[in-house]
Write a protein that holds these residues in place. Structure first.
Motif, PDB file in Angstrom:
ATOM      1  N   ARG A 222       3.799  -7.725  20.029  1.00 63.46           N
ATOM      2  CA  ARG A 222       2.604  -8.112  19.276  1.00 63.46           C
ATOM      3  C   ARG A 222       1.484  -8.544  20.228  1.00 63.46           C
ATOM      4  O   ARG A 222       0.331  -8.156  20.067  1.00 63.46           O
ATOM      5  N   ASP A 223       1.816  -9.315  21.258  1.00 60.43           N
ATOM      6  CA  ASP A 223       0.799  -9.775  22.206  1.00 60.43           C
ATOM      7  C   ASP A 223       0.147  -8.617  22.947  1.00 60.43           C
ATOM      8  O   ASP A 223      -1.055  -8.615  23.195  1.00 60.43           O
TER       9      ASP A 223
ATOM     10  N   TYR B 292      -1.663 -11.949   5.971  1.00 56.67           N
ATOM     11  CA  TYR B 292      -2.241 -10.773   5.311  1.00 56.67           C
ATOM     12  C   TYR B 292      -3.361 -10.160   6.140  1.00 56.67           C
ATOM     13  O   TYR B 292      -4.158 -10.880   6.758  1.00 56.67           O
ATOM     14  N   LEU B 293      -3.413  -8.831   6.102  1.00 53.32           N
ATOM     15  CA  LEU B 293      -4.566  -8.114   6.647  1.00 53.32           C
ATOM     16  C   LEU B 293      -5.429  -7.688   5.461  1.00 53.32           C
ATOM     17  O   LEU B 293      -4.931  -7.041   4.528  1.00 53.32           O
TER      18      LEU B 293
ATOM     19  N   VAL C 234      -7.321   5.041   8.336  1.00 52.54           N
ATOM     20  CA  VAL C 234      -7.344   3.656   7.859  1.00 52.54           C
ATOM     21  C   VAL C 234      -5.917   3.142   7.679  1.00 52.54           C
ATOM     22  O   VAL C 234      -5.592   2.020   8.066  1.00 52.54           O
ATOM     23  N   ILE C 235      -5.061   3.986   7.094  1.00 56.98           N
ATOM     24  CA  ILE C 235      -3.675   3.558   6.862  1.00 56.98           C
ATOM     25  C   ILE C 235      -2.982   3.296   8.201  1.00 56.98           C
ATOM     26  O   ILE C 235      -2.294   2.289   8.372  1.00 56.98           O
ATOM     27  N   GLU C 236      -3.205   4.188   9.160  1.00 54.87           N
ATOM     28  CA  GLU C 236      -2.597   3.974  10.475  1.00 54.87           C
ATOM     29  C   GLU C 236      -3.146   2.695  11.117  1.00 54.87           C
ATOM     30  O   GLU C 236      -2.396   1.915  11.710  1.00 54.87           O
ATOM     31  N   GLY C 237      -4.441   2.468  10.950  1.00 55.24           N
ATOM     32  CA  GLY C 237      -5.042   1.230  11.457  1.00 55.24           C
ATOM     33  C   GLY C 237      -4.423   0.003  10.798  1.00 55.24           C
ATOM     34  O   GLY C 237      -4.230  -1.032  11.433  1.00 55.24           O
ATOM     35  N   CYS C 238      -4.103   0.125   9.516  1.00 55.82           N
ATOM     36  CA  CYS C 238      -3.480  -1.002   8.801  1.00 55.82           C
ATOM     37  C   CYS C 238      -2.080  -1.292   9.345  1.00 55.82           C
ATOM     38  O   CYS C 238      -1.689  -2.460   9.458  1.00 55.82           O
ATOM     39  N   ILE C 239      -1.335  -0.254   9.659  1.00 54.81           N
ATOM     40  CA  ILE C 239       0.022  -0.466  10.180  1.00 54.81           C
ATOM     41  C   ILE C 239      -0.067  -1.241  11.495  1.00 54.81           C
ATOM     42  O   ILE C 239       0.608  -2.257  11.698  1.00 54.81           O
ATOM     43  N   ILE C 240      -0.948  -0.766  12.381  1.00 55.19           N
ATOM     44  CA  ILE C 240      -1.086  -1.428  13.686  1.00 55.19           C
ATOM     45  C   ILE C 240      -1.662  -2.839  13.505  1.00 55.19           C
ATOM     46  O   ILE C 240      -1.204  -3.801  14.122  1.00 55.19           O
ATOM     47  N   GLY C 241      -2.644  -2.944  12.605  1.00 47.72           N
ATOM     48  CA  GLY C 241      -3.278  -4.244  12.364  1.00 47.72           C
ATOM     49  C   GLY C 241      -2.279  -5.256  11.831  1.00 47.72           C
ATOM     50  O   GLY C 241      -2.235  -6.407  12.283  1.00 47.72           O
ATOM     51  N   CYS C 242      -1.478  -4.851  10.861  1.00 47.72           N
ATOM     52  CA  CYS C 242      -0.470  -5.765  10.315  1.00 47.72           C
ATOM     53  C   CYS C 242       0.444  -6.259  11.429  1.00 47.72           C
ATOM     54  O   CYS C 242       0.724  -7.455  11.548  1.00 47.72           O
ATOM     55  N   TYR C 243       0.882  -5.312  12.250  1.00 45.34           N
ATOM     56  CA  TYR C 243       1.790  -5.679  13.337  1.00 45.34           C
ATOM     57  C   TYR C 243       1.107  -6.656  14.304  1.00 45.34           C
ATOM     58  O   TYR C 243       1.688  -7.668  14.712  1.00 45.34           O
ATOM     59  N   GLY C 244      -0.137  -6.382  14.612  1.00 43.74           N
ATOM     60  CA  GLY C 244      -0.878  -7.205  15.578  1.00 43.74           C
ATOM     61  C   GLY C 244      -1.129  -8.631  15.098  1.00 43.74           C
ATOM     62  O   GLY C 244      -1.280  -9.544  15.899  1.00 43.74           O
ATOM     63  N   ILE C 245      -1.193  -8.824  13.788  1.00 42.01           N
ATOM     64  CA  ILE C 245      -1.485 -10.180  13.295  1.00 42.01           C
ATOM     65  C   ILE C 245      -0.279 -10.805  12.594  1.00 42.01           C
ATOM     66  O   ILE C 245      -0.384 -11.868  12.000  1.00 42.01           O
ATOM     67  N   GLY C 246       0.841 -10.123  12.648  1.00 39.13           N
ATOM     68  CA  GLY C 246       2.054 -10.684  12.041  1.00 39.13           C
ATOM     69  C   GLY C 246       2.086 -10.599  10.529  1.00 39.13           C
ATOM     70  O   GLY C 246       2.705 -11.429   9.869  1.00 39.13           O
ATOM     71  N   ALA C 247       1.421  -9.592   9.963  1.00 42.14           N
ATOM     72  CA  ALA C 247       1.405  -9.426   8.507  1.00 42.14           C
ATOM     73  C   ALA C 247       2.322  -8.274   8.095  1.00 42.14           C
ATOM     74  O   ALA C 247       2.606  -7.378   8.894  1.00 42.14           O
ATOM     75  N   HIS C 248       2.763  -8.343   6.858  1.00 39.96           N
ATOM     76  CA  HIS C 248       3.557  -7.238   6.324  1.00 39.96           C
ATOM     77  C   HIS C 248       2.861  -6.555   5.153  1.00 39.96           C
ATOM     78  O   HIS C 248       3.418  -5.647   4.541  1.00 39.96           O
TER      79      HIS C 248
ATOM     80  N   GLY D  16      10.294   4.368  11.442  1.00 43.23           N
ATOM     81  CA  GLY D  16      11.587   4.054  12.039  1.00 43.23           C
ATOM     82  C   GLY D  16      11.659   2.669  12.678  1.00 43.23           C
ATOM     83  O   GLY D  16      12.708   2.263  13.154  1.00 43.23           O
ATOM     84  N   PHE D  17      10.561   1.936  12.709  1.00 46.19           N
ATOM     85  CA  PHE D  17      10.576   0.600  13.331  1.00 46.19           C
ATOM     86  C   PHE D  17      10.971  -0.458  12.306  1.00 46.19           C
ATOM     87  O   PHE D  17      10.656  -0.346  11.132  1.00 46.19           O
ATOM     88  N   ASP D  18      11.592  -1.477  12.780  1.00 50.45           N
ATOM     89  CA  ASP D  18      12.091  -2.527  11.911  1.00 50.45           C
ATOM     90  C   ASP D  18      10.979  -3.527  11.608  1.00 50.45           C
ATOM     91  O   ASP D  18      11.095  -4.703  11.927  1.00 50.45           O
ATOM     92  N   TYR D  19       9.880  -3.079  11.049  1.00 53.68           N
ATOM     93  CA  TYR D  19       8.762  -3.975  10.767  1.00 53.68           C
ATOM     94  C   TYR D  19       8.082  -3.530   9.466  1.00 53.68           C
ATOM     95  O   TYR D  19       7.186  -2.686   9.481  1.00 53.68           O
ATOM     96  N   PRO D  20       8.541  -4.074   8.312  1.00 51.09           N
ATOM     97  CA  PRO D  20       8.029  -3.608   7.018  1.00 51.09           C
ATOM     98  C   PRO D  20       6.509  -3.747   6.896  1.00 51.09           C
ATOM     99  O   PRO D  20       5.945  -4.771   7.311  1.00 51.09           O
ATOM    100  N   VAL D  21       5.885  -2.723   6.358  1.00 48.79           N
ATOM    101  CA  VAL D  21       4.437  -2.768   6.089  1.00 48.79           C
ATOM    102  C   VAL D  21       4.144  -2.083   4.755  1.00 48.79           C
ATOM    103  O   VAL D  21       4.626  -0.977   4.506  1.00 48.79           O
ATOM    104  N   GLU D  22       3.388  -2.773   3.898  1.00 51.90           N
ATOM    105  CA  GLU D  22       2.885  -2.146   2.678  1.00 51.90           C
ATOM    106  C   GLU D  22       1.367  -2.219   2.690  1.00 51.90           C
ATOM    107  O   GLU D  22       0.790  -3.181   3.203  1.00 51.90           O
ATOM    108  N   VAL D  23       0.732  -1.197   2.122  1.00 53.98           N
ATOM    109  CA  VAL D  23      -0.730  -1.181   2.027  1.00 53.98           C
ATOM    110  C   VAL D  23      -1.105  -0.968   0.565  1.00 53.98           C
ATOM    111  O   VAL D  23      -0.499  -0.131  -0.115  1.00 53.98           O
TER     112      VAL D  23
END
Ligand code: FMN
Ligand code: FES
Lengths: 159, 449
Positions: free
Chosen positions: B40-41, B78-79, B104-118, B154-161
């Motif tokens: 994340r850092d 939340y993002l 935008v969706i791809e940006g949301c996946i990365i953004g969620c990961y970067g700020i610790g959101a799901h 395939g990554f263990d980091y749930p994300v919903e948009v």
């Protein structure tokens, strides 16, 4: 008669609720859903939304009166919004609005006698590069000429 | 300098460019794979290096904002993606939603990961029906392909948009008002602090970013943060990358153009926009949405101090300064949303001023007295001016009312309404005074050509 959603919209209602951590957050999407069915937000709709989302009717009423897109009284079958903000005004929005008023025989904010068309103005609708523009129900009509406006109005009248 | 780029707009001209297939044909979702394999850092550091200045108007660095999010909170994060796109003159985010929604969706996946959101909520103004449809379609496609959900890519980091809709209120573009609206309330701005990174959506830490800001994020991981930033001529001012420039009003070729940061207003208006229609001249340009004070062709940069970001252009026309967050602030205006409105000399500047002030009066949420009363008062003075009933004192009063709104409101709507007033009074005082003297007869009386 109390308001109720159609079975299909009930499914959508459940889908909307699944998106948020609490029920109140569904207020705006659910009001849209109800308005789509009912045409406007009546007291019965407000009571329905309040009851289903477990919020007060005052809360729902407060939301309805804050946002311009919730109709607080019945409107025509179709709604036209003519954008009148600067980019559109620079490219003839006033002429488009006046032309609509003349052709429909109503003023901005009014509905034709047959209940078919409500004419409204809107603030910038994010189509400034394609000005002048108007929204008819869910469709944007851009780069308008008065001839194009005539064609759109004729089609609406026939529908 | 004009440097056209084709990163955000890569799919714009492809057949069904909004589909997953089209997006993947140009390398889509590779950036999210890269980012989710990092820590994340590292993700935040990469975004910081990219120097993406917020595309929503304030120009705050995206990576720095992400860094404000708590590291060890036990609350959900939340993002929130701001696609309210309501600032008059602005029509850029819509093109991304309609023509490249997967970015935008791809940006949301990365953004969620970067700020610790799901979870990410994309707040779209209700009127943009096609945009909402395209975003939902992209979400469904991405979910089906396994790019969203419990194990995105395939990554263990749930994300919903999710897409959330507004209901017609410009103020809901203001981030705290947007949060209230997302929670199902009236869209009235909240006092800050607490800032959204502490108490945002549903009482939880949240990051609010403009949709174009989020759309830039996958490009950062495709090119590398530093490389992305260096595309810009203003990299040295930490204003990096590439963005959408818009131009509307009195030009031959209005539209949205993707270019590297460093484009000048002259290039935007004359080269990309094709210049004013035949037989007209440029009277003034509102550079980045209606809240930004107007610039005139005869404005000259005064920056003798070598520490000013404007110093390199000292003595040169303002129109030739690269459009950047800091360069424009130093010019006394703002870059805002980077969508310019052009007024030709056939347009009556007093009517343009009036049109915008009607907008602000209409859209003030009414919470703060200086804004609620001030915007109405300003509009009424301009009504009087146009009716030929104003006095010279009224022109000064415009300035005074606007000055009393500045800094005295909960949110920046107040500044957004007051700054164009100060700009118009400063840049068009002779025209305003001529209106008084001629009893409203001195202008062209028209906005359209
Ligand atoms: C009155 C007002 C209206 C705004 N409208 C928008 C908008 O429509 N879209 C947007 O992205 N930001 C808008 N903003 C800016 C947001 O408050 C916020 O700064 C922005 O979404 C942050 O994203 P960014 O840092 O990526 O630019 C508005 C601000 C104000 C004060
Ligand atoms: S001014 Fe009409 S769409 Fe923006």
């Amino acid at each position: 008669m109390p308001f109720a959603l159609t079975p299909e919209r009930e499914r959508e209602f459940a889908d909307i609720l699944s998106r948020y951590p609490n029920k109140m957050a569904a207020t705006i999407p659910v009001l849209h859903l109800c308005q789509e069915q009912n045409g406007w937000i009546s007291d019965d709709v407000i009571a329905f939304v309040a009851q289903r989302l477990e919020v007060s009717t005052a809360h729902v009423q407060g939301v309805v009166t804050f946002y311009t897109l919730f109709n607080q009284k019945p409107v025509g079958k179709h709604t036209i919004w003519v954008c009148r903000t600067l980019s559109c005004a620079l490219r003839g929005a006033d002429d488009v609005l006046r032309h609509c008023e003349k052709r429909l025989g109503i003023h901005e904010g009014e509905t034709t006698k047959d209940g078919k068309i409500t004419l409204k103005t809107a603030e910038c609708l994010a189509a400034c590069g394609q000005a002048p523009m108007m929204q008819v129900d869910k469709t944007f009509h851009e780069n308008l000429t008065l001839a194009e406006v005539d064609r759109i109005l004729d089609n609406l009248r026939k529908s | 300098m004009i440097k056209r780029t084709n990163l955000i707009s890569r799919t714009y001209d492809l057949p069904n460019g909004y589909s997953l297939a089209a997006y993947e044909s140009v390398g889509g979702y590779k950036s999210a794979r890269k980012a989710l394999a990092m820590s994340r850092d590292q993700v935040v550091a990469e975004v910081r290096a990219a120097n993406i200045r917020g595309r929503g108007g304030a120009g705050f660095p995206c990576g720095v904002k992400w860094g404000f999010m708590p590291k060890n909170s036990n609350k959900p994060h939340y993002l929130i993606v701001n696609a309210d796109e309501g600032e008059p003159g602005t029509f850029k985010d819509r093109t991304i939603m309609e023509k490249n929604p997967h970015l935008v969706i791809e940006g949301c996946i990365i953004g969620c990961y970067g700020i610790g959101a799901h979870a990410a909520y994309i707040y779209v103004r209700d009127e943009l029906h096609l945009s909402k449809e395209r975003l939902w379609q992209a979400i469904h496609e991405a979910r089906k392909a396994g790019y969203l959900g419990q194990k995105p890519l395939g990554f263990d980091y749930p994300v919903e948009v999710y897409v959330h809709t507004g209901a017609g209120a410009y103020i809901c573009g203001e981030e705290t008002s947007l949060l209230n609206s997302l929670e199902g309330r009236r869209g009235e701005p909240r006092l800050k602090p607490p800032f959204p990174a502490q108490v945002g959506a549903f009482g939880c830490p949240s990051t609010v970013n403009n949709l174009e800001t989020i759309a830039a994020v996958p490009l950062v991981f495709e090119l590398g943060g530093d490389h992305f930033s260096q595309l810009s001529e203003l990299h040295y001012l930490k204003d990096g990358g590439t963005r959408l420039f818009g131009v509307s009003g009195h030009v031959k070729n209005p539209g949205i153009f993707e270019c590297a940061v460093g484009l000048t207003l002259r290039e935007l208006v004359y080269d990309l926009g094709g210049g004013p229609p035949p037989g007209t001249k440029v009277l003034g340009v509102i550079p980045g949405g209606s809240s930004c004070p107007i610039l005139r062709p005869e404005d000259v940069v005064h920056a003798p101090d070598s520490s000013s970001p404007l110093h390199p252009w000292h003595g040169k026309p303002a129109f030739d300064v690269p459009m950047g967050v800091d360069t424009y602030r130093a010019l006394g205006t703002m870059l805002g949303t980077c969508c310019a409105i052009v007024l030709s000399d056939k347009a009556d500047p007093v009517l343009a001023f009036h049109n915008l002030m009607r907008f602000y009066r209409h859209e003030s949420c009414g919470q703060c007295t200086p804004c609620r009363e001030g915007t109405g008062w300003i509009e009424r003075i301009l009504d009087k001016l146009i009716a030929g009933e104003a006095t010279m004192a009224d022109v000064d009063l415009l300035h005074e009312i606007a000055s009393n709104i500045m800094g005295n409101t909960i949110c920046a709507f107040g500044e957004g309404a007051a700054m164009p007033v100060l700009g118009f009074v400063q840049k068009f005082r002779p025209e305003l005074e001529a209106y008084v003297k001629s009893k409203g007869k001195s202008g062209t009386g028209r906005l359209a050509l």
